[in-house]
Design a protein around this motif. Structure first.
Motif, mmCIF file in Angstrom:
data_model
loop_
_atom_site.group_PDB
_atom_site.id
_atom_site.type_symbol
_atom_site.label_atom_id
_atom_site.label_comp_id
_atom_site.label_asym_id
_atom_site.label_seq_id
_atom_site.Cartn_x
_atom_site.Cartn_y
_atom_site.Cartn_z
ATOM 1 N N VAL A 264 5.655 6.783 7.000
ATOM 2 C CA VAL A 264 5.616 7.041 5.561
ATOM 3 C C VAL A 264 4.650 6.080 4.855
ATOM 4 C CG1 VAL A 264 7.005 7.306 3.473
ATOM 5 C CG2 VAL A 264 8.013 7.795 5.699
ATOM 6 N N PHE A 265 3.832 6.628 3.981
ATOM 7 C CA PHE A 265 2.842 5.841 3.239
ATOM 8 C C PHE A 265 2.881 6.282 1.779
ATOM 9 C CE2 PHE A 265 1.626 6.002 7.596
ATOM 10 C CZ PHE A 265 0.984 4.802 7.882
ATOM 11 N N GLY B 161 3.714 10.138 1.226
ATOM 12 C CA GLY B 161 3.366 11.129 2.233
ATOM 13 C C GLY B 161 3.887 10.767 3.605
ATOM 14 N N ARG B 162 4.203 11.807 4.362
ATOM 15 C CA ARG B 162 4.616 11.651 5.744
ATOM 16 C C ARG B 162 3.409 11.892 6.641
ATOM 17 N NH1 ARG B 162 9.372 10.860 7.850
ATOM 18 N NH2 ARG B 162 10.660 10.691 5.998
ATOM 19 N N ARG B 163 3.225 11.029 7.609
ATOM 20 C CA ARG B 163 2.056 11.105 8.477
ATOM 21 C C ARG B 163 2.099 12.347 9.364
ATOM 22 N NH1 ARG B 163 1.775 6.132 12.370
ATOM 23 N NH2 ARG B 163 2.479 7.478 14.020
ATOM 24 N N ARG C 263 -2.790 18.411 2.045
ATOM 25 C CA ARG C 263 -2.916 17.264 2.946
ATOM 26 C C ARG C 263 -3.830 16.231 2.293
ATOM 27 N NH1 ARG C 263 0.850 19.209 4.895
ATOM 28 N NH2 ARG C 263 1.247 19.865 7.040
ATOM 29 N N TYR C 264 -3.612 14.971 2.601
ATOM 30 C CA TYR C 264 -4.422 13.885 2.037
ATOM 31 C C TYR C 264 -4.752 12.918 3.157
ATOM 32 C CZ TYR C 264 -6.230 11.196 -1.891
ATOM 33 O OH TYR C 264 -7.066 10.570 -2.788
ATOM 34 N N PRO D 147 2.263 15.317 1.496
ATOM 35 C CA PRO D 147 3.016 14.772 0.354
ATOM 36 C C PRO D 147 4.469 15.240 0.386
ATOM 37 C CG PRO D 147 0.942 15.752 -0.380
ATOM 38 C CD PRO D 147 1.122 16.151 1.055
ATOM 39 N N VAL D 148 5.406 14.278 0.223
ATOM 40 C CA VAL D 148 6.826 14.635 0.173
ATOM 41 C C VAL D 148 7.444 14.283 -1.178
ATOM 42 C CG1 VAL D 148 7.232 14.561 2.667
ATOM 43 C CG2 VAL D 148 7.448 12.450 1.328
ATOM 44 N N GLU D 149 6.763 13.426 -1.947
ATOM 45 C CA GLU D 149 7.182 13.111 -3.315
ATOM 46 C C GLU D 149 5.930 12.801 -4.105
ATOM 47 O OE1 GLU D 149 10.175 10.247 -4.135
ATOM 48 O OE2 GLU D 149 11.567 11.126 -2.694
#
Ligand SMILES: Cc1cc2nc3c(=O)[nH]c(=O)nc-3n(C[C@H](O)[C@H](O)[C@H](O)COP(=O)(O)O)c2cc1C
Length: 172
Positions: free
Chosen positions: A68-69, A120-122, A48-49, A139-141
């Motif tokens: 998404v960010f 990343g997805r929130r 997580r970030y 993180p997703v990518e």
């Protein structure tokens, strides 16, 4: 060693080598992004970030409607990108007219000059009532080409933020 708690705290924080990132997001075809110094990994399994966005910023307003960010880690040569995203506001200029970017997951703009980044997805939006909100990302990518020495707060302390901390975004 004397002085107010606030002054001493500021001096203490000013000694830390804080790496700088550019956070971008998009919702309903509207893109936004700003320079961010408040960010850190905050989970391991799963990873997580956390990033903190100022309620003064356009990126906060657009981000409130986005899941998404993208977090771009700046290298020592990225001073011009830091200036574009940290000293200008999307309320006045189109930052994405002034840099080269590629559309990523969920329409989020990926800044071509900053290839060390993740999307990343929130998973959480935490508002403690202060001037920044905490957004936790899964993180997703992720992309990594080697960062070298990061651009740090020391390299950009002279930049005047596009919005002051006490400003607030308003509905139009
Ligand atoms: C050194 C530095 C660190 C900053 N750190 C943050 C931060 O952690 N979070 C944030 O939301 N804004 C931060 N900002 C402020 C925004 O990058 C700046 O106000 C930007 O112009 C806002 O753009 P926007 O209105 O298009 O979102 C920082 C600015 C500078 C110069």
């Amino acid at each position: 060693v004397t002085g107010s708690v606030e002054e001493t705290f500021d001096t203490l924080m000013g000694e830390l080598v804080s790496p700088m990132v550019v956070v971008t997001t998009a919702s309903g075809g509207t893109r936004a992004g700003c320079l961010v110094g408040f960010h850190v990994q905050c989970g391991l399994e799963p990873p997580r970030y956390a990033i903190w966005l100022s309620k003064a910023n356009r990126t906060y307003k657009v981000g409130a409607l986005s899941e998404v960010f993208a977090v771009h880690f700046l290298a020592r040569g990225d001073r011009a990108i830091a200036e574009l995203f940290g000293a200008a506001t999307g309320d006045e200029v189109d930052k994405f007219d002034r840099c080269s970017w590629t559309e990523g997951e969920g329409g989020v703009p990926l800044v071509d000059a900053c290839p060390n980044r993740f999307t990343g997805r929130r998973t959480a939006w935490l508002d403690a009532g202060d001037d920044h909100v905490c957004i936790v990302l899964e993180p997703v990518e992720a992309e990594h080409v080697g960062l070298g020495r990061p651009l740090s707060l020391f390299d950009v302390v002279d930049l005047e933020p596009g919005h002051g901390a006490t400003e607030r975004q308003r509905p139009r």
